[in-house]
Write a protein that holds these residues in place. Structure first.
Motif, PDB file in Angstrom:
ATOM      1  N   LEU A  68      22.865 -30.300 -54.898  1.00  0.00           N
ATOM      2  CA  LEU A  68      22.531 -29.626 -53.647  1.00  0.00           C
ATOM      3  C   LEU A  68      21.871 -28.258 -53.811  1.00  0.00           C
ATOM      4  CD1 LEU A  68      25.767 -30.362 -51.541  1.00  0.00           C
ATOM      5  CD2 LEU A  68      23.577 -31.562 -51.478  1.00  0.00           C
ATOM      6  N   SER A  69      21.889 -27.702 -55.007  1.00  0.00           N
ATOM      7  CA  SER A  69      21.411 -26.323 -55.154  1.00  0.00           C
ATOM      8  C   SER A  69      19.933 -26.176 -54.800  1.00  0.00           C
ATOM      9  CB  SER A  69      21.643 -25.831 -56.591  1.00  0.00           C
ATOM     10  OG  SER A  69      20.945 -26.645 -57.518  1.00  0.00           O
ATOM     11  N   ASP A  70      19.133 -27.218 -55.034  1.00  0.00           N
ATOM     12  CA  ASP A  70      17.711 -27.141 -54.707  1.00  0.00           C
ATOM     13  C   ASP A  70      17.424 -27.435 -53.240  1.00  0.00           C
ATOM     14  OD1 ASP A  70      16.890 -26.436 -57.247  1.00  0.00           O
ATOM     15  OD2 ASP A  70      16.696 -28.513 -57.920  1.00  0.00           O
ATOM     16  N   TYR A  71      18.397 -27.996 -52.517  1.00  0.00           N
ATOM     17  CA  TYR A  71      18.193 -28.348 -51.120  1.00  0.00           C
ATOM     18  C   TYR A  71      18.883 -27.339 -50.188  1.00  0.00           C
ATOM     19  CZ  TYR A  71      16.801 -32.758 -53.261  1.00  0.00           C
ATOM     20  OH  TYR A  71      16.185 -33.714 -54.041  1.00  0.00           O
ATOM     21  N   VAL A  72      20.138 -27.052 -50.470  1.00  0.00           N
ATOM     22  CA  VAL A  72      20.898 -26.117 -49.640  1.00  0.00           C
ATOM     23  C   VAL A  72      20.556 -24.677 -50.011  1.00  0.00           C
ATOM     24  CG1 VAL A  72      23.221 -25.363 -49.000  1.00  0.00           C
ATOM     25  CG2 VAL A  72      22.751 -27.782 -49.375  1.00  0.00           C
ATOM     26  N   GLY A  73      20.318 -24.429 -51.292  1.00  0.00           N
ATOM     27  CA  GLY A  73      20.068 -23.079 -51.769  1.00  0.00           C
ATOM     28  C   GLY A  73      21.188 -22.604 -52.671  1.00  0.00           C
ATOM     29  N   ARG A  74      20.841 -21.724 -53.598  1.00  0.00           N
ATOM     30  CA  ARG A  74      21.856 -21.194 -54.517  1.00  0.00           C
ATOM     31  C   ARG A  74      22.837 -20.272 -53.790  1.00  0.00           C
ATOM     32  NH1 ARG A  74      18.023 -24.123 -57.022  1.00  0.00           N
ATOM     33  NH2 ARG A  74      17.040 -23.240 -58.866  1.00  0.00           N
ATOM     34  N   ARG A  75      22.292 -19.412 -52.929  1.00  0.00           N
ATOM     35  CA  ARG A  75      23.109 -18.392 -52.286  1.00  0.00           C
ATOM     36  C   ARG A  75      24.174 -18.983 -51.366  1.00  0.00           C
ATOM     37  NH1 ARG A  75      22.621 -14.456 -48.032  1.00  0.00           N
ATOM     38  NH2 ARG A  75      23.297 -12.398 -48.738  1.00  0.00           N
ATOM     39  N   PRO A  76      23.861 -19.955 -50.490  1.00  0.00           N
ATOM     40  CA  PRO A  76      24.918 -20.537 -49.648  1.00  0.00           C
ATOM     41  C   PRO A  76      26.031 -21.193 -50.459  1.00  0.00           C
ATOM     42  CG  PRO A  76      22.765 -21.077 -48.763  1.00  0.00           C
ATOM     43  CD  PRO A  76      22.520 -20.464 -50.102  1.00  0.00           C
ATOM     44  N   LEU A  77      25.682 -21.882 -51.543  1.00  0.00           N
ATOM     45  CA  LEU A  77      26.713 -22.501 -52.370  1.00  0.00           C
ATOM     46  C   LEU A  77      27.588 -21.439 -53.038  1.00  0.00           C
ATOM     47  CD1 LEU A  77      24.761 -25.423 -54.097  1.00  0.00           C
ATOM     48  CD2 LEU A  77      26.611 -25.629 -52.431  1.00  0.00           C
ATOM     49  N   LEU A  78      26.944 -20.369 -53.509  1.00  0.00           N
ATOM     50  CA  LEU A  78      27.694 -19.306 -54.162  1.00  0.00           C
ATOM     51  C   LEU A  78      28.641 -18.619 -53.182  1.00  0.00           C
ATOM     52  CD1 LEU A  78      28.035 -17.785 -56.839  1.00  0.00           C
ATOM     53  CD2 LEU A  78      26.217 -16.247 -56.107  1.00  0.00           C
ATOM     54  N   LEU A  79      28.133 -18.299 -51.986  1.00  0.00           N
ATOM     55  CA  LEU A  79      28.966 -17.647 -50.977  1.00  0.00           C
ATOM     56  C   LEU A  79      30.070 -18.572 -50.466  1.00  0.00           C
ATOM     57  CD1 LEU A  79      26.262 -15.756 -48.878  1.00  0.00           C
ATOM     58  CD2 LEU A  79      28.133 -14.713 -50.154  1.00  0.00           C
ATOM     59  N   GLY A  80      29.705 -19.823 -50.206  1.00  0.00           N
ATOM     60  CA  GLY A  80      30.698 -20.774 -49.720  1.00  0.00           C
ATOM     61  C   GLY A  80      31.792 -21.038 -50.737  1.00  0.00           C
ATOM     62  N   GLY A  81      31.383 -21.195 -51.991  1.00  0.00           N
ATOM     63  CA  GLY A  81      32.376 -21.436 -53.037  1.00  0.00           C
ATOM     64  C   GLY A  81      33.317 -20.267 -53.225  1.00  0.00           C
ATOM     65  N   GLN A  82      32.774 -19.041 -53.207  1.00  0.00           N
ATOM     66  CA  GLN A  82      33.630 -17.874 -53.408  1.00  0.00           C
ATOM     67  C   GLN A  82      34.499 -17.599 -52.198  1.00  0.00           C
ATOM     68  OE1 GLN A  82      34.055 -16.934 -56.195  1.00  0.00           O
ATOM     69  NE2 GLN A  82      34.922 -14.878 -56.207  1.00  0.00           N
ATOM     70  N   CYS A 114      43.883 -27.354 -57.085  1.00  0.00           N
ATOM     71  CA  CYS A 114      42.676 -28.187 -56.978  1.00  0.00           C
ATOM     72  C   CYS A 114      41.625 -27.515 -56.101  1.00  0.00           C
ATOM     73  CB  CYS A 114      43.042 -29.561 -56.401  1.00  0.00           C
ATOM     74  SG  CYS A 114      43.970 -30.624 -57.520  1.00  0.00           S
ATOM     75  N   PHE A 115      42.065 -26.845 -55.042  1.00  0.00           N
ATOM     76  CA  PHE A 115      41.168 -26.123 -54.146  1.00  0.00           C
ATOM     77  C   PHE A 115      40.479 -24.981 -54.891  1.00  0.00           C
ATOM     78  CE2 PHE A 115      40.992 -24.003 -49.656  1.00  0.00           C
ATOM     79  CZ  PHE A 115      39.596 -24.085 -49.697  1.00  0.00           C
ATOM     80  N   VAL A 116      41.244 -24.261 -55.711  1.00  0.00           N
ATOM     81  CA  VAL A 116      40.669 -23.175 -56.518  1.00  0.00           C
ATOM     82  C   VAL A 116      39.599 -23.717 -57.454  1.00  0.00           C
ATOM     83  CG1 VAL A 116      41.145 -21.521 -58.362  1.00  0.00           C
ATOM     84  CG2 VAL A 116      42.669 -21.646 -56.392  1.00  0.00           C
ATOM     85  N   MET A 117      39.918 -24.807 -58.165  1.00  0.00           N
ATOM     86  CA  MET A 117      38.966 -25.363 -59.130  1.00  0.00           C
ATOM     87  C   MET A 117      37.734 -25.935 -58.439  1.00  0.00           C
ATOM     88  SD  MET A 117      40.118 -24.659 -61.991  1.00  0.00           S
ATOM     89  CE  MET A 117      41.625 -24.148 -62.805  1.00  0.00           C
ATOM     90  N   ALA A 118      37.924 -26.564 -57.282  1.00  0.00           N
ATOM     91  CA  ALA A 118      36.784 -27.110 -56.537  1.00  0.00           C
ATOM     92  C   ALA A 118      35.859 -25.988 -56.068  1.00  0.00           C
ATOM     93  CB  ALA A 118      37.284 -27.929 -55.350  1.00  0.00           C
ATOM     94  N   SER A 119      36.454 -24.903 -55.575  1.00  0.00           N
ATOM     95  CA  SER A 119      35.652 -23.770 -55.113  1.00  0.00           C
ATOM     96  C   SER A 119      34.926 -23.110 -56.272  1.00  0.00           C
ATOM     97  CB  SER A 119      36.549 -22.745 -54.415  1.00  0.00           C
ATOM     98  OG  SER A 119      37.203 -23.320 -53.304  1.00  0.00           O
ATOM     99  N   PHE A 120      35.612 -22.987 -57.390  1.00  0.00           N
ATOM    100  CA  PHE A 120      34.989 -22.397 -58.578  1.00  0.00           C
ATOM    101  C   PHE A 120      33.809 -23.236 -59.056  1.00  0.00           C
ATOM    102  CE2 PHE A 120      34.593 -22.151 -63.184  1.00  0.00           C
ATOM    103  CZ  PHE A 120      34.462 -20.781 -63.386  1.00  0.00           C
ATOM    104  N   SER A 121      33.992 -24.545 -59.097  1.00  0.00           N
ATOM    105  CA  SER A 121      32.931 -25.433 -59.582  1.00  0.00           C
ATOM    106  C   SER A 121      31.758 -25.511 -58.623  1.00  0.00           C
ATOM    107  CB  SER A 121      33.494 -26.839 -59.817  1.00  0.00           C
ATOM    108  OG  SER A 121      34.457 -26.822 -60.844  1.00  0.00           O
ATOM    109  N   THR A 122      32.012 -25.254 -57.341  1.00  0.00           N
ATOM    110  CA  THR A 122      30.942 -25.288 -56.353  1.00  0.00           C
ATOM    111  C   THR A 122      30.155 -23.986 -56.323  1.00  0.00           C
ATOM    112  OG1 THR A 122      32.237 -26.797 -54.983  1.00  0.00           O
ATOM    113  CG2 THR A 122      30.412 -25.668 -53.912  1.00  0.00           C
ATOM    114  N   GLY A 123      30.863 -22.873 -56.502  1.00  0.00           N
ATOM    115  CA  GLY A 123      30.230 -21.571 -56.317  1.00  0.00           C
ATOM    116  C   GLY A 123      30.061 -20.739 -57.562  1.00  0.00           C
ATOM    117  N   ILE A 124      31.044 -19.915 -57.843  1.00  0.00           N
ATOM    118  CA  ILE A 124      30.892 -18.860 -58.839  1.00  0.00           C
ATOM    119  C   ILE A 124      30.731 -19.399 -60.258  1.00  0.00           C
ATOM    120  CG2 ILE A 124      33.311 -18.477 -59.474  1.00  0.00           C
ATOM    121  CD1 ILE A 124      30.925 -15.673 -58.451  1.00  0.00           C
TER     122      ILE A 124
END
Length: 223
Positions: A34-48, A75-85
């Motif tokens: 999704l990084s090329d479609y949604v954008g890097r910044r939204p994924l980073l902000l959403g994940g963090q 699991c929520f922490v790891m999912a957020s980490f893997s999605t964002g930061i």
């Protein structure tokens, strides 16, 4: 962490660790796709932002020693980490810095990242004794919230930007304007200005000779 949450059997801890690791690995597919479609910044902000909420959940789970909620929170922490930061720092970090310093600066960033991770791992038992496990996770959630504010304010979107645009660095500095004309109209104006300058430099031979004779007459009168 699992032991403090009430999971004291070794086999149960092993299965919980496997589930948490699978969650962390599985959610890496999100930024990959999704990084090329949604954008890097939204994924980073959403994940963090998700990581901040998950750490609050971890604090609550440690406080009440709720086993199921503790596993869910981990699991929520790891999912957020893997999605964002997690992947986000490596993707954006290689894109925002100018080419001539990218290697050195990003290497420094990774070194600081590893150093801080090691320090946190070493001082966590001390924090857990001083602040309790619940208090430690609450402190981490506050730090995570500060990072969300920082990311929102200072980190630019890099998706779809050209190498030339990104080479100007963080902040989106504009390249210096070119000295060359940009269009045909400007070329015509420049040509007219050059023509006037050339005409102004031409001197009438008659006027020049008259000027010389006048100078000689003045010198004679002065003598």
């Amino acid at each position: 962490i699992l032991e403090n949450a009430g999971i004291r059997d070794t086999v149960e801890q092993l299965w919980a660790t496997i589930a948490i690791g699978a969650c962390k690995t599985g959610f890496l597919l999100l930024p990959m796709t999704l990084s090329d479609y949604v954008g890097r910044r939204p994924l980073l902000l959403g994940g963090q932002a998700g990581n901040t909420v998950a750490l609050v959940f971890m604090s609550v789970a440690a406080s009440y020693q709720n086993t199921a909620f503790a596993i869910f929170s981990l699991c929520f922490v790891m999912a957020s980490f893997s999605t964002g930061i997690g992947p986000g720092t490596h993707i954006i970090g290689t894109e925002v810095f100018p080419l001539h310093i990218k290697g050195k600066v990003f290497s420094l960033c990774l070194a600081v990242n590893r150093l801080v991770s090691g320090v946190v791992a070493m001082i966590f038992p001390v924090l857990a004794e001083v602040l309790t496990t619940s208090g430690s996770f609450l402190l981490f959630s506050v730090i995570s919230l500060v990072s969300v504010v920082y990311l929102h304010r200072y980190i630019p979107e890099t998706t779809g930007k050209s190498l030339e645009e990104l080479s100007s660095g963080v902040g989106g500095a504009k390249p210096a304007p070119s000295d060359e004309p940009r269009d045909e109209e400007e070329l015509q104006v420049l040509g007219q200005d050059n023509g006037r300058s050339a005409s102004a430099r031409l001197i009438d031979p008659t006027a020049q000779m008259s000027h010389v004779f006048n100078d000689e007459d003045d010198e004679s009168l002065a003598d």
